[in-house]
Scaffold this active site. Structure first.
Site, PDB file in Angstrom:
ATOM      1  N   ARG A  38      -7.328  16.131  -3.060  1.00 21.70           N
ATOM      2  CA  ARG A  38      -8.082  15.990  -1.803  1.00 21.70           C
ATOM      3  C   ARG A  38      -9.137  17.082  -1.811  1.00 21.70           C
ATOM      4  NH1 ARG A  38      -6.271  14.799   4.349  1.00 21.70           N
ATOM      5  NH2 ARG A  38      -6.011  12.789   3.321  1.00 21.70           N
TER       6      ARG A  38
ATOM      7  N   HIS B 251     -11.870   7.310   0.627  1.00 25.33           N
ATOM      8  CA  HIS B 251     -10.425   7.485   0.798  1.00 25.33           C
ATOM      9  C   HIS B 251      -9.766   6.176   0.337  1.00 25.33           C
ATOM     10  CE1 HIS B 251      -6.743   9.128   2.003  1.00 25.33           C
ATOM     11  NE2 HIS B 251      -6.918   9.295   3.297  1.00 25.33           N
TER      12      HIS B 251
ATOM     13  N   GLN C 269      -6.151   5.190   1.463  1.00 24.34           N
ATOM     14  CA  GLN C 269      -6.083   4.725   2.855  1.00 24.34           C
ATOM     15  C   GLN C 269      -6.473   3.253   2.928  1.00 24.34           C
ATOM     16  OE1 GLN C 269      -5.381   6.650   5.853  1.00 24.34           O
ATOM     17  NE2 GLN C 269      -5.171   4.574   6.611  1.00 24.34           N
TER      18      GLN C 269
ATOM     19  N   ASP D 191     -12.579   5.520  13.365  1.00 30.09           N
ATOM     20  CA  ASP D 191     -12.145   6.805  12.790  1.00 30.09           C
ATOM     21  C   ASP D 191     -12.924   7.905  13.523  1.00 30.09           C
ATOM     22  OD1 ASP D 191     -11.078   8.792  11.142  1.00 30.09           O
ATOM     23  OD2 ASP D 191     -12.497   8.450   9.509  1.00 30.09           O
TER      24      ASP D 191
ATOM     25  N   CYS E 150      -7.108   5.274  10.907  1.00 37.15           N
ATOM     26  CA  CYS E 150      -6.407   5.912   9.791  1.00 37.15           C
ATOM     27  C   CYS E 150      -5.557   7.089  10.250  1.00 37.15           C
ATOM     28  CB  CYS E 150      -7.423   6.373   8.753  1.00 37.15           C
ATOM     29  SG  CYS E 150      -8.658   7.488   9.425  1.00 37.15           S
TER      30      CYS E 150
ATOM     31  N   ARG F  28       0.923   3.337   3.950  1.00 39.15           N
ATOM     32  CA  ARG F  28       0.364   4.263   2.968  1.00 39.15           C
ATOM     33  C   ARG F  28       1.378   4.514   1.850  1.00 39.15           C
ATOM     34  NH1 ARG F  28      -3.497   7.958   4.284  1.00 39.15           N
ATOM     35  NH2 ARG F  28      -3.362   8.371   2.050  1.00 39.15           N
TER      36      ARG F  28
END
Ligand code: CP
Ligand code: NVA
Length: 318
Positions: free
Chosen positions: A99, A126, A129, A219, A259, A287
């Site tokens: 990340r 991402h 996700q 988001d 998310c 996930r």
């Protein structure tokens, strides 16, 4: 050997295969530990709840072990070069989840790693996700081709991975976003060139985006790393909140996704996030299942189901 840095690193058939394999694995959980003896490194420059825990839990469930390090303690690209980090890590672990602030870091590491590298969020994408989210959408809607995803908000990492996925799966992408916060020029055109059936569209008003939506997705307005732009972003996105007034304009069957983490009261209200149309916690659960499938596939432990050959259905222009 394959990496997953962008959702677009997959072919459309591979994405469909990963989604179907996850849906199937969830229905028939098998108490096996195919990753016994495998060790995974997670190196995170930014905070995380879902990505870290869902990866570590999934790795443990499959019999593997994980080692979590912050970017700071590794000194990624500071203490030694990214290439040397990648070559060294590859001696110890079977895959690396990263990340990072800058997408180029995950690209550079992947260039030199001898084991699969997975992007666990960068400033650009991402993909894990989005993979989990398309599993959730498949469980809710069945066949995704021809369905509509209305995205309300910033053209950020989440939006980019979802838009790529929509193009790959034949979903219509309707994006309500202030003009100054759109994707870079050429992004939609490149997707359209690779997936000619893609339907990617900006709309000015959130109301216009949600009117025929199957999924309404939002988001945060300010992503990690953009904190110094928060005041400006709050102003620019003030009209782009998913609240019950907006939801009333959508079909009652529409489902709301986020998310997480959410900035409650900014991009989404409590009423919507905690309301009957919200699927955010089922989404968070997926996930783990999706990433388990991804790890099994990347490590050669799971052949993907071959998706049924069906032409991508182009929804009638509305
Ligand atoms: N959605 C998501 O990636 O959450 P975290 O930032 O908590 O990992
Ligand atoms: N766009 C958000 C997603 C967090 C999971 C961020 O990058 O902060």
């Amino acid at each position: 050997m394959r990496h997953l840095l962008s959702l677009g690193d997959l072919s459309a058939a591979e994405l469909q295969g990963l989604i179907q394999a996850t849906v199937q694995r969830k229905k028939r959980p098998r108490p096996t530990t195919p990753l016994r003896g495998s060790v995974f490194a997670l190196i995170f420059e930014k905070p995380s709840l879902r990505t870290r825990v869902s990866f570590e839990a999934g790795m443990a469930r499959l019999g593997g072990t994980s080692i979590f390090l912050t970017g700071q303690e590794v000194g990624l690209g500071v203490r030694e070069s990214l290439a040397d980090c990648a070559r060294t890590l590859s001696q110890y672990v079977q895959a690396i989840v990263l990340r990072v602030y800058r997408h180029e870091v995950v690209e550079e590491l992947a260039r030199h790693a001898h084991v699969p590298v997975i992007n666990g969020l960068s400033d650009r994408e991402h993909p894990c996700q989005a993979l989990g989210d398309f599993v959730t959408m498949t469980e809710l809607l069945g066949e995704l081709s021809g369905k509509t995803l209305a995205f309300i908000g910033d053209s950020n990492n989440i939006a980019r991975s979802l838009a790529i996925g929509c193009a790959m799966l034949g979903m219509r992408w309707r994006h309500a976003c202030p003009e100054a916060f759109r994707f870079e020029p050429g992004f939609f055109a490149a997707l359209q060139a690779r997936f000619p059936e893609a339907q990617l569209q900006y709309v000015d008003e959130p109301a216009e985006a949600v009117r025929q939506a199957d999924i309404i997705y939002t988001d945060v307005w300010t992503s990690m790393g953009q904190e110094n732009e928060q005041a400006q972003r709050r102003q620019a996105f003030a009209r782009y909140r998913v609240d019950s007034d907006l939801l009333r304009l959508a079909p009652p069957s529409a489902r709301v996704m986020h998310c997480l983490p959410a900035h409650r009261g900014e991009e989404i209200t409590d009423e919507v996030l905690d309301g009957p149309q919200s699927v955010v916690f089922a989404q968070a659960a997926n996930r783990m299942y999706a990433q388990e499938t991804l790890l099994l596939w990347l490590l050669g432990k799971l052949p993907l189901p071959v998706p049924k050959r069906r032409p991508v259905r182009r929804p009638a222009r509305r």
